[in-house]
Design a protein around this motif. Structure first.
Motif: not given
Length: 160
Positions: A122, A127, A131, A154, A157
């Motif tokens: 992150w 991103y 995740y 996450y 994002m």
């Protein structure tokens, strides 16, 4: 070593670890464990360069175990060295054979390594990778509220 470690006598701990490491014929996984303890002691003494050196030596001594990689990843994470932290965490999760020795730390077989990888990814602006790694952390430790909340973040994002 154990007594000085648990009582927070870090200088004494370093001396005892160094004494142990100077002994002939020590077992490789025990040497790795001792180097990890020395890294922790140096971290507690705020001697971060020496802590890093110990963690790197622990990885070099026994790279087949998650523990030294997690220590290294955590060290880099705390210093904000996201790429190094991510790389060390990914090395940790690539190790899938869990050894059966007393030097093993059960916590490294949960979501910890994936969480470090997610957090580092992150911060690197990766991103989707954050995740993915966060999802792995939650899958392994679904009751960890911080992992769950991070995953929600996450996901936002990724969808932003």
């Amino acid at each position: 070593v154990s007594q000085s470690r648990y009582n927070g006598r870090w200088e004494e701990c370093v001396k005892e670890v160094d004494r142990y490491l100077s002994l002939p014929g020590t077992w490789t996984t025990e040497r790795m464990y001792a180097l990890r303890i020395r890294g922790q002691a140096y971290s507690e003494l705020n001697q971060l360069d020496k802590a890093l050196e110990s963690y790197l030596l622990a990885v070099k001594e026994w790279p087949h175990s998650r523990e030294p990689w997690i220590d290294l990843a955590t060290h880099y994470l705390q210093k904000g060295e996201w790429k190094n932290s991510y790389d060390a965490a990914i090395n940790a999760v690539s190790i899938t054979d869990r050894e059966n020795t007393y030097t093993i730390d059960p916590s490294v077989w949960g979501g910890k390594a994936w969480d470090i990888a997610a957090w580092s990814a992150w911060n690197l602006g990766m991103y989707q990778e954050a995740y993915r790694c966060g999802s792995e952390a939650v899958q392994l430790d679904p009751k960890c509220e911080r992992y769950v909340q991070n995953l929600v973040y996450y996901k936002r994002m990724v969808n932003a």
